[in-house]
Design a protein around this motif. Structure first.
Motif, PDB file in Angstrom:
ATOM      1  N   LEU A  23     -20.425 -69.884  49.405  1.00 54.44           N
ATOM      2  CA  LEU A  23     -20.965 -69.564  50.726  1.00 54.44           C
ATOM      3  C   LEU A  23     -22.243 -70.343  51.006  1.00 54.44           C
ATOM      4  CD1 LEU A  23     -20.426 -65.703  50.858  1.00 54.44           C
ATOM      5  CD2 LEU A  23     -19.377 -67.398  52.347  1.00 54.44           C
ATOM      6  N   LEU A  24     -23.094 -70.464  49.992  1.00 55.65           N
ATOM      7  CA  LEU A  24     -24.401 -71.078  50.217  1.00 55.65           C
ATOM      8  C   LEU A  24     -24.356 -72.598  50.159  1.00 55.65           C
ATOM      9  CD1 LEU A  24     -26.598 -68.669  48.077  1.00 55.65           C
ATOM     10  CD2 LEU A  24     -26.484 -68.804  50.558  1.00 55.65           C
ATOM     11  N   TRP A  25     -23.524 -73.127  49.262  1.00 55.30           N
ATOM     12  CA  TRP A  25     -23.683 -74.542  48.934  1.00 55.30           C
ATOM     13  C   TRP A  25     -22.404 -75.356  49.033  1.00 55.30           C
ATOM     14  CZ3 TRP A  25     -26.286 -71.734  44.552  1.00 55.30           C
ATOM     15  CH2 TRP A  25     -27.644 -71.576  44.799  1.00 55.30           C
ATOM     16  N   VAL A  26     -21.382 -74.864  49.711  1.00 53.65           N
ATOM     17  CA  VAL A  26     -20.116 -75.580  49.652  1.00 53.65           C
ATOM     18  C   VAL A  26     -20.224 -76.975  50.266  1.00 53.65           C
ATOM     19  CG1 VAL A  26     -19.086 -74.853  51.826  1.00 53.65           C
ATOM     20  CG2 VAL A  26     -17.626 -75.212  49.851  1.00 53.65           C
ATOM     21  N   ASN A  27     -21.196 -77.144  51.199  1.00 52.61           N
ATOM     22  CA  ASN A  27     -21.440 -78.468  51.775  1.00 52.61           C
ATOM     23  C   ASN A  27     -21.794 -79.496  50.720  1.00 52.61           C
ATOM     24  OD1 ASN A  27     -20.948 -78.373  54.386  1.00 52.61           O
ATOM     25  ND2 ASN A  27     -23.044 -78.188  55.088  1.00 52.61           N
TER      26      ASN A  27
ATOM     27  N   SER B 212     -20.576 -66.651  60.565  1.00 52.63           N
ATOM     28  CA  SER B 212     -20.537 -68.073  60.231  1.00 52.63           C
ATOM     29  C   SER B 212     -21.890 -68.781  60.328  1.00 52.63           C
ATOM     30  CB  SER B 212     -19.522 -68.798  61.108  1.00 52.63           C
ATOM     31  OG  SER B 212     -18.251 -68.339  60.809  1.00 52.63           O
ATOM     32  N   PRO B 213     -22.700 -68.529  61.386  1.00 54.17           N
ATOM     33  CA  PRO B 213     -23.972 -69.261  61.465  1.00 54.17           C
ATOM     34  C   PRO B 213     -24.857 -69.060  60.240  1.00 54.17           C
ATOM     35  CG  PRO B 213     -23.512 -68.125  63.515  1.00 54.17           C
ATOM     36  CD  PRO B 213     -22.485 -67.668  62.542  1.00 54.17           C
ATOM     37  N   LEU B 214     -24.659 -67.924  59.533  1.00 48.16           N
ATOM     38  CA  LEU B 214     -25.465 -67.673  58.338  1.00 48.16           C
ATOM     39  C   LEU B 214     -25.122 -68.663  57.229  1.00 48.16           C
ATOM     40  CD1 LEU B 214     -25.370 -63.772  58.038  1.00 48.16           C
ATOM     41  CD2 LEU B 214     -27.312 -65.206  58.672  1.00 48.16           C
ATOM     42  N   PHE B 215     -23.849 -69.091  57.196  1.00 50.12           N
ATOM     43  CA  PHE B 215     -23.401 -70.005  56.147  1.00 50.12           C
ATOM     44  C   PHE B 215     -22.861 -71.263  56.811  1.00 50.12           C
ATOM     45  CE2 PHE B 215     -22.491 -65.590  54.885  1.00 50.12           C
ATOM     46  CZ  PHE B 215     -23.445 -65.469  53.901  1.00 50.12           C
ATOM     47  N   PRO B 216     -23.748 -72.196  57.161  1.00 46.30           N
ATOM     48  CA  PRO B 216     -23.336 -73.318  58.008  1.00 46.30           C
ATOM     49  C   PRO B 216     -22.247 -74.191  57.395  1.00 46.30           C
ATOM     50  CG  PRO B 216     -25.564 -73.613  57.144  1.00 46.30           C
ATOM     51  CD  PRO B 216     -25.157 -72.226  56.812  1.00 46.30           C
ATOM     52  N   GLY B 217     -22.185 -74.287  56.085  1.00 42.26           N
ATOM     53  CA  GLY B 217     -21.233 -75.230  55.509  1.00 42.26           C
ATOM     54  C   GLY B 217     -19.801 -74.734  55.472  1.00 42.26           C
ATOM     55  N   VAL B 218     -19.617 -73.400  55.635  1.00 44.79           N
ATOM     56  CA  VAL B 218     -18.304 -72.833  55.374  1.00 44.79           C
ATOM     57  C   VAL B 218     -17.528 -72.722  56.675  1.00 44.79           C
ATOM     58  CG1 VAL B 218     -17.135 -70.969  54.170  1.00 44.79           C
ATOM     59  CG2 VAL B 218     -19.494 -71.483  53.634  1.00 44.79           C
TER      60      VAL B 218
ATOM     61  N   ASN C  31     -14.521 -71.229  57.113  1.00 42.49           N
ATOM     62  CA  ASN C  31     -13.983 -69.874  57.228  1.00 42.49           C
ATOM     63  C   ASN C  31     -14.636 -69.012  56.156  1.00 42.49           C
ATOM     64  OD1 ASN C  31     -12.568 -67.577  57.581  1.00 42.49           O
ATOM     65  ND2 ASN C  31     -10.561 -68.448  57.114  1.00 42.49           N
ATOM     66  N   VAL C  32     -15.490 -68.066  56.580  1.00 45.80           N
ATOM     67  CA  VAL C  32     -16.234 -67.277  55.598  1.00 45.80           C
ATOM     68  C   VAL C  32     -15.351 -66.214  54.964  1.00 45.80           C
ATOM     69  CG1 VAL C  32     -18.511 -67.644  56.572  1.00 45.80           C
ATOM     70  CG2 VAL C  32     -17.097 -65.778  57.421  1.00 45.80           C
ATOM     71  N   GLY C  33     -14.141 -66.008  55.500  1.00 47.22           N
ATOM     72  CA  GLY C  33     -13.274 -64.938  55.011  1.00 47.22           C
ATOM     73  C   GLY C  33     -12.967 -65.015  53.526  1.00 47.22           C
ATOM     74  N   PRO C  34     -12.300 -66.091  53.068  1.00 45.37           N
ATOM     75  CA  PRO C  34     -11.881 -66.124  51.665  1.00 45.37           C
ATOM     76  C   PRO C  34     -13.011 -65.935  50.652  1.00 45.37           C
ATOM     77  CG  PRO C  34     -10.784 -67.841  52.906  1.00 45.37           C
ATOM     78  CD  PRO C  34     -11.767 -67.224  53.834  1.00 45.37           C
ATOM     79  N   PRO C  35     -14.143 -66.688  50.765  1.00 46.05           N
ATOM     80  CA  PRO C  35     -15.180 -66.444  49.755  1.00 46.05           C
ATOM     81  C   PRO C  35     -15.752 -65.045  49.832  1.00 46.05           C
ATOM     82  CG  PRO C  35     -15.901 -68.125  51.322  1.00 46.05           C
ATOM     83  CD  PRO C  35     -14.478 -67.847  51.613  1.00 46.05           C
ATOM     84  N   LEU C  36     -15.888 -64.488  51.056  1.00 49.54           N
ATOM     85  CA  LEU C  36     -16.425 -63.131  51.165  1.00 49.54           C
ATOM     86  C   LEU C  36     -15.476 -62.124  50.522  1.00 49.54           C
ATOM     87  CD1 LEU C  36     -18.045 -62.693  54.694  1.00 49.54           C
ATOM     88  CD2 LEU C  36     -19.133 -62.577  52.460  1.00 49.54           C
ATOM     89  N   ARG C  37     -14.163 -62.321  50.723  1.00 51.09           N
ATOM     90  CA  ARG C  37     -13.180 -61.414  50.115  1.00 51.09           C
ATOM     91  C   ARG C  37     -13.269 -61.459  48.601  1.00 51.09           C
ATOM     92  NH1 ARG C  37      -9.803 -62.882  53.941  1.00 51.09           N
ATOM     93  NH2 ARG C  37      -8.745 -64.516  52.787  1.00 51.09           N
TER      94      ARG C  37
END
Lengths: 302, 347
Positions: free
Chosen positions: A124-128, B289-295, B297-303
């Motif tokens: 979540l934090l660093w995937v970029n 999503s804005p919290l984690f700009p690089g992702v 789709n935040v769904g899978p990692p959050l799950r």
């Protein structure tokens, strides 16, 4: 894709030397990780399968501190060690201490939960930042050793590992907390009777083990590209090293780590690298365990 | 008690009645829910993972924790699919042979593993699942797993869902077999070894032999589940060996209830539901999503993050799994009248 296992067309003595030196440098990083794992096992009889994830976190923290605050990466190692030590203490306090004395398999389950937590938080934090490296001021500089060259970064990494290991030996052999750790490791109940606060010793041990993982992560990130799911393989390599060197023994981990790093790099050079490199580690590991289930230098019993 | 009378008593017990009711309800489900996705994929996958998790659980029942069971899932899947594809044998025969291939390889790996301590065993099994992927890639001309290939279906996956019923039948037989093993002399030996290996040895139990037996039986069912898995997805490739497939049966067994019969089944229902239905809610997570700009789709990692936390919480606070909650609830319902009498008496 190569269909058959082929030897590299050119195996030269200087190439072997190069692989040997790289092996020593990589081995040093694995030594730090394995020593941390081993220390935690030696004192607490607990196996932290999420240790490689601490390496990954250490690498990312060093990266952030270096790029955001502009700190020298070799100073940033201290920040990484400190923060990963705190994370390690959290792991011990909120997860592992809760299952102490229950079934052994629970450690594996908790570790697995922690692996999911660390890897996905990092995603979540660093995937970029996929396949990034920590920028080093010494990057690109190298020195000639005989026929081959070795980067300054690798030399500095070896130096840092030696300093940390000397510090660790001093800590365990010459300080009061080190004495408490050794006492707890030998006989927990007797240590309690002697007035040692075993829970605090455990917390401290976990912090030291995690700090070593953090330092190895920083060095790993300076020498190799990394990403959020990098942690699993180093854990297994550290495990292979411990099995080579014997559970609970720090000198064993040093010897095992060097042997492993050299073997890994030499075989990958001879075989031509790629897919077999990681499999060789396991083939070695399984072979050793089949012949001697307690590891090469392992004692009977544990 | 003799094994025969014990089994007879088991069949006469209330548990058998409950199990029959559950099976009947499951069999009636496709009549009510006619969606090909839910029956053909979700429900069938629950059954497949119920076998797979039960096979892992049987291994844990003998005190061995595998972190590389996906190797056997994959071996079973590839063996059954390739046998059906290359030799033209009926896929159902391939499915069963796939289980035997997996058990044969399990026997060889088991020989190496049975003398190992819990954490060494975990590492060796994990290592084996990595080696097998390397072998698959190196000899891709034989296995064809890099690109993958479609499997020959046993039965249709659309209404009236013959494949679902075939899977249900195989699942019931497999789990019944596992129950009978757990209740037999073997099961008793497994339990003895898990509880205290030294004492088990002193009672004359050959620990290595029984562990190997557990390993072979477990890998047989894992291989069978692998064949069914390839049938459910109608496609197989090397991704079947990935680590998450090794961890899933562990997570299912632990969340459901380790070393119980119902645990892995309930765990499989919970985890497959989460994996199948929660992705549908991903769109509601977009505000994050804005919290984690690089992702993207935040769904899978959050799950997966949630799954990790859930697993840790279950191990700490519900060491006997979700099933213990059900048992507690059941006991509470049954004992309520006496409780009220007690409290009245005190007051």
């Amino acid at each position: 894709m190569r269909k058959y296992l082929k030897l590299s067309p050119m195996i030269t003595s200087s190439g072997l030397e190069q692989a040997f030196l790289f092996g020593v440098a990589n081995g040093c990083i694995y030594i730090l990780l394995a020593t941390g794992l081993n220390l935690i096992f030696g004192v607490m009889k607990l196996v932290n399968f999420a240790h490689g994830q601490l390496l990954m976190v250490g690498a990312f923290i060093t990266y952030e501190v270096t790029t955001l605050a502009g700190l020298n990466p070799y100073l940033a190692i201290l920040v990484a060690m400190g923060s990963v030590a705190l994370i390690g203490m959290g792991m011990e306090k909120f997860a592992f201490s809760r299952i102490r004395g229950t079934e052994k398999l629970n450690e594996i389950f908790i570790s697995l939960g922690l692996i999911y937590v660390f890897e996905n938080l990092a995603t979540l934090l660093w995937v970029n930042n996929y396949n990034i490296r920590i920028p080093s001021p010494l990057g690109g500089l190298s020195v000639a050793v005989g026929e081959v060259t070795i980067g300054y970064d690798r030399l500095v990494a070896m130096g840092i590992v030696i300093v940390i290991l000397v510090g660790l030996v001093f800590l365990t052999k010459r300080t009061k907390i080190g004495l408490a750790m050794r006492a707890t490791s030998q006989k927990t109940d007797a240590a309690k009777l002697m007035g040692i606060n075993v829970d605090r010793v455990y917390l401290f041990t976990f912090a030291i083990g995690a700090a070593l993982a953090g330092a190895s992560g920083a060095l790993y990130g300076i020498l190799n590209p990394f990403y959020p799911t990098i942690g699993a393989l180093p854990t297994i390599k550290a495990f292979a090293i411990i099995i080579l060197g014997g559970l609970g023994s720090i000198p064993g981990a040093v010897v095992g780590g060097l042997l492993y790093g050299i073997a890994e790099n030499m075989t990958s050079y001879i075989v031509g690298g790629g897919t077999w490199q990681d499999a060789i580690a396991f083939i070695l590991l399984i072979a050793v365990l089949v012949v001697k289930p307690t590891g090469i230098f392992g004692e009977k019993g544990e | 008690m003799e094994y025969g009378t014990k089994i007879l008593a088991l069949f006469r017990s209330k548990k058998t009645i409950y199990a029959s009711i559950v099976i009947a309800l499951v069999a009636a489900l496709p009549v009510v829910v006619r969606s090909p996705f839910i029956v053909g994929q979700v429900f069938t996958l629950m059954l497949v993972f119920a076998i797979y998790a039960s096979s892992w659980n049987l291994l844990a029942y003998s005190g061995q924790g595998s972190l590389g069971h996906a190797a056997f899932l994959g071996i079973g899947g590839f063996a059954s699919s390739l046998l059906a594809l290359r030799t033209g044998m009926p896929p159902i025969v391939g499915l069963i042979l796939g289980g035997f291939v997996s058990a044969a390889i399990g026997f060889l790996i088991g020989l190496a593993c049975v003398r190992l301590k819990a954490w060494f065993l975990a590492m060796v099994t994990f290592g084996f699942s990595v080696i097998i992927v390397t072998i698959m890639i190196q000899y891709d001309s034989v296995f064809g797993g890099v690109v993958g290939f479609p499997t020959i279906p046993i039965a249709s996956q659309v209404f009236p869902f013959p494949f679902f019923y075939a899977t249900l039948a195989i699942t019931v037989v497999s789990i019944l077999a596992i129950v009978l093993i757990m209740k037999s002399k073997f099961g008793l030996a497994f339990k003895a070894i898990r509880e205290n290996e030294l004492e088990a040895k002193m009672s004359g139990i050959n620990a290595a032999k029984y562990r190997l037996i557990a390993f072979v039986i477990s890998t047989f069912f894992a291989g069978l589940a692998g064949g069914l898995y390839a049938q459910t997805t109608l496609f197989i490739q090397n991704s079947i060996f990935e680590a998450s497939n090794s961890f899933l049966p562990l997570i299912m067994s632990v969340i459901g209830g380790l070393s119980t019969i119902e645990g892995p089944i309930i765990g499989s229902v919970i985890i497959v539901s989460i994996n199948s239905f929660l992705p549908l809610t991903d769109k509601y997570l977009q505000p994050l999503s804005p919290l984690f700009p690089g992702v993207s789709n935040v769904g899978p990692p959050l799950r997966l993050l949630g799954l990790g936390i859930f697993l840790i919480l279950v191990v700490i606070f519900l060491p006997k799994g979700v099933i213990s909650l059900l048992h507690k609830g059941y006991d509470y319902l049954r004992s309520e009248p006496t409780k009220t009498v007690k409290s009245n008496g005190k007051a």
